[in-house]
Design a protein around this motif. Structure first.
Motif, PDB file in Angstrom:
ATOM      1  N   ALA A 225       0.792  -0.997  -0.198  1.00  9.12           N
ATOM      2  CA  ALA A 225       0.207   0.173   0.091  1.00  9.12           C
ATOM      3  C   ALA A 225       1.237   1.422   0.052  1.00  9.12           C
ATOM      4  O   ALA A 225       0.299   2.009  -0.470  1.00  9.12           O
ATOM      5  CB  ALA A 225      -0.989  -0.252   1.797  1.00  9.12           C
ATOM      6  N   GLY A 319      -9.925  -7.480   2.667  1.00  5.87           N
ATOM      7  CA  GLY A 319     -10.731  -6.845   1.241  1.00  5.87           C
ATOM      8  C   GLY A 319     -12.144  -7.624   0.570  1.00  5.87           C
ATOM      9  O   GLY A 319     -12.477  -8.760   1.249  1.00  5.87           O
ATOM     10  N   GLU A 322     -12.645  -7.947  -5.540  1.00  4.35           N
ATOM     11  CA  GLU A 322     -11.492  -8.770  -6.478  1.00  4.35           C
ATOM     12  C   GLU A 322     -10.632  -8.059  -5.755  1.00  4.35           C
ATOM     13  O   GLU A 322      -9.100  -8.185  -6.076  1.00  4.35           O
ATOM     14  CB  GLU A 322     -11.327  -7.546  -7.932  1.00  4.35           C
ATOM     15  CG  GLU A 322     -11.418  -5.705  -7.465  1.00  4.35           C
ATOM     16  CD  GLU A 322     -11.408  -4.690  -9.180  1.00  4.35           C
ATOM     17  OE1 GLU A 322     -10.358  -5.494  -9.692  1.00  4.35           O
ATOM     18  OE2 GLU A 322     -11.540  -4.197  -8.925  1.00  4.35           O
ATOM     19  N   HIS A 323     -10.540  -7.061  -4.664  1.00  8.63           N
ATOM     20  CA  HIS A 323      -9.599  -6.942  -3.738  1.00  8.63           C
ATOM     21  C   HIS A 323      -9.511  -7.608  -2.699  1.00  8.63           C
ATOM     22  O   HIS A 323      -8.578  -7.565  -1.653  1.00  8.63           O
ATOM     23  CB  HIS A 323      -9.805  -5.683  -3.112  1.00  8.63           C
ATOM     24  CG  HIS A 323      -9.922  -4.764  -4.300  1.00  8.63           C
ATOM     25  ND1 HIS A 323      -9.159  -4.232  -5.242  1.00  8.63           N
ATOM     26  CD2 HIS A 323     -10.681  -3.922  -4.312  1.00  8.63           C
ATOM     27  CE1 HIS A 323      -8.778  -3.364  -5.805  1.00  8.63           C
ATOM     28  NE2 HIS A 323     -10.247  -2.945  -5.634  1.00  8.63           N
ATOM     29  N   LYS A 324     -10.153  -9.168  -2.785  1.00 12.62           N
ATOM     30  CA  LYS A 324      -9.979 -10.262  -1.141  1.00 12.62           C
ATOM     31  C   LYS A 324      -8.676 -10.710  -2.057  1.00 12.62           C
ATOM     32  O   LYS A 324      -8.245 -10.820  -2.947  1.00 12.62           O
ATOM     33  CB  LYS A 324     -11.548 -11.249  -1.744  1.00 12.62           C
ATOM     34  CG  LYS A 324     -11.358 -11.034  -0.947  1.00 12.62           C
ATOM     35  CD  LYS A 324     -13.135 -12.111  -0.506  1.00 12.62           C
ATOM     36  CE  LYS A 324     -12.890 -13.592  -0.045  1.00 12.62           C
ATOM     37  NZ  LYS A 324     -13.620 -14.044   0.182  1.00 12.62           N
ATOM     38  N   HIS A 325      -7.919 -10.703  -0.471  1.00  8.47           N
ATOM     39  CA  HIS A 325      -6.978 -11.258  -0.518  1.00  8.47           C
ATOM     40  C   HIS A 325      -6.085 -12.022   0.909  1.00  8.47           C
ATOM     41  O   HIS A 325      -7.035 -11.584   1.867  1.00  8.47           O
ATOM     42  CB  HIS A 325      -5.129 -10.453  -1.273  1.00  8.47           C
ATOM     43  CG  HIS A 325      -4.917  -9.065   0.043  1.00  8.47           C
ATOM     44  ND1 HIS A 325      -6.501  -8.511  -0.508  1.00  8.47           N
ATOM     45  CD2 HIS A 325      -4.579  -9.121   0.637  1.00  8.47           C
ATOM     46  CE1 HIS A 325      -5.791  -7.208   0.203  1.00  8.47           C
ATOM     47  NE2 HIS A 325      -4.457  -7.936   0.782  1.00  8.47           N
TER      48      HIS A 325
END
Ligand code: NAD
Length: 477
Positions: A225, A319, A322-325
């Motif tokens: 980030a 997240g 699509e930001h899930k990680h």
């Protein structure tokens, strides 16, 4: 009463001899703050003023300033390292202490500075390395004061001053270290605030530093980030970004040596180093023998169900969409191996350095930069598959990769494929920073922006001075 002028002169001289000369520089509104600020504008103003004063001083004075930083980091490493451990609550006390001492001793200083000369038919051109001015530095929780120590030595050696936004979970030790550095420098040389720190750092203060007109260069050390934020800031940035260093072990490796090196690197400060071994790809031919070598070297092996249990508590998902990680769970990040084991109901000796176990590549410990002392070992058909997986799971960070092998072709193949900033062969990760290998030390390894292991020269700009047709003293008069 008759005044005895000789007596007064003698007394004054004695007092001066005891207290030393007064600081040579006039004090300003910020003098006496010793680098501690809550307001970014004030911090940048103080660092700018300190930069002007530093610019009037000699290289010898820069060395003297740096020597104070070195002395405090070395002499007070136990106290400051303990403070860092108690505040951040990640890593290992002995390594918190050792990191401060090592950075104090070995960070390159003014001796690293140099000029280049071009001498030819048309005279002489000299390239010198000038400071940028005030540098904005962002530092990680994994090495709060050590990163500031290393950054301060390198940046001041280059003639700069700095404003630091530390990680909020390491802000107290950052401020205390900075206060001690500045106080000692001020007492000796009369310049205050060469290193300024934001005592209550937030994302907003980081952003204010990124966009401040008085900040001429940014140096961030941290995860994805902050690396992204620095690259989007519109300013020139030196970005020491995240890593996920893979290790390959081929059939020619000295397995006992490899096991010792992997344990040393991966367990240091409970795997907090960005260069630390994070996942291991071993060729099938020596896979079982390699795990036995890890047993012999003192790491504790987890069986399949224990690995599954640890994965469930140690890796978590954040997240949306699509930001899930996956990320390491905060409660276990940087904790001792015995604490990880306890989290799955297993007891291991308190001094266990590292846990390890066989996983397949779908286990999240492989892609995630776990920063905890558990290493997943993945079985590969051959060295080509091992290198291919190492490349994939390094995520293109181009940070660090390691191979244990005695086959030069395999080393070469992996080096070319990985394209990383650091590539270590047959040693622990820290050997690449001159700790047991050749080279020099920094805790800010600029990866996406390409400066590599940062030095004083990283924080300088080139200036060329050309004299036309004269001062080349070679040839006939
Ligand atoms: P982190 O990214 O959570 O924080 C690092 C710093 O950036 C902190 O000061 C934090 O407050 C700040 N920050 C985070 N997001 C930000 C944003 N959007 N804008 C501005 N500032 C922001 O990382 P961490 O947990 O403190 O440190 C570990 C990470 O740092 C790992 O990924 C590790 O690989 C990396 N690291 C890299 C190097 C290197 O030399 N390349 C050295 C040490 C650590």
């Amino acid at each position: 009463m008759q005044i005895n002028e000789d007596l007064i002169r003698t007394v004054v001289q004695q007092v001066l001899a005891e207290v030393g000369p007064a600081p040579a520089v006039a004090t300003s509104g910020f003098c006496g703050r010793h680098g501690i600020f809550t307001n970014v504008d004030e911090a940048v103003a103080a660092a700018t003023e300190a930069f002007e004063k530093l610019s009037e001083r000699t290289i010898e004075d820069r060395k003297r300033i740096i020597d104070h930083i070195r002395r405090i980091s070395i002499d007070q490493c136990v106290e400051l390292g303990t403070m860092e451990m108690e505040e951040t609550k990640v890593g290992r006390l002995e390594h918190k202490i050792e990191k401060l001492k090592t950075l104090g001793e070995r960070t390159p200083g003014v001796e690293f500075m140099r000029s280049e000369v071009f001498s030819g038919d048309h005279g002489l051109a000299v390239i010198e390395h000038a400071p940028f001015g005030v540098i904005g530095a962002i530092t990680p929780v994994t090495h709060s004061l050590p990163t500031i120590t290393g950054n301060a030595v390198a940046m001041i050696a280059g003639g700069n001053t700095l404003v630091v936004n530390p990680h909020p979970s390491g802000k107290k030790v950052a401020a205390e270290g900075v206060r001690r550095f500045n106080q000692a420098i001020y007492n000796d040389l009369g310049i205050d605030n060469l290193i300024c720190v934001i005592a209550e750092p937030t994302l907003e203060t980081a952003d204010a530093i990124f966009h401040h007109r008085g900040v001429k260069l940014i140096c961030v050390t941290g995860g994805p980030a902050v690396a992204r934020a620095a690259l989007n800031s519109g300013k020139r940035a030196v970005v020491a970004g995240p890593g996920n260093p893979p290790v390959v072990v081929d059939e020619t490796a000295d397995l006992d040596r490899a096991a010792k090196a992997i344990i040393q690197g991966a367990s240091y400060d409970n795997n907090l180093l960005c260069i630390a071994e994070k996942e291991v790809f071993v060729v099938d031919e020596v896979f079982d023998a390699m795990l036995s070598a890890m047993d012999r070297a003192g790491a504790v092996r987890l069986n399949a169900s224990e690995v599954d249990a640890l994965t469930r508590v140690a890796i978590t998902t954040v997240g949306e969409g699509e930001h899930k990680h996956d990320v390491p769970a905060k409660e276990l990040l940087g904790k001792d191996a015995a604490v990880l084991a306890r989290a799955i109901g297993k007891t291991v000796p308190a001094n266990t350095d590292l846990l390890f176990g066989e996983t397949d590549e779908t286990n999240p410990f492989v892609p995630v930069e776990q920063m905890m002392p558990f290493l997943p070992f993945v079985r590969c058909r051959n060295v080509d598959e091992a290198i291919e997986k190492a490349k994939y799971y390094e995520h293109g960070f181009r940070h660090t990769a390691i191979i244990h092998s005695n086959n030069v072709r395999n080393m070469t193949k992996m080096g070319r494929a990985m394209d990383t900033t650091l590539f270590v062969k047959n040693g622990p990760c820290m050997a690449s920073l001159g700790l047991g290998g050749e080279g020099y030390l920094s805790f800010s390894i600029a990866t996406p922006t390409g400066e590599g292991v940062t030095t004083p020269l990283t924080f300088t700009r080139e200036r060329r001075c050309s004299l036309i047709d004269d001062l080349r003293i070679l040839g006939k008069p």
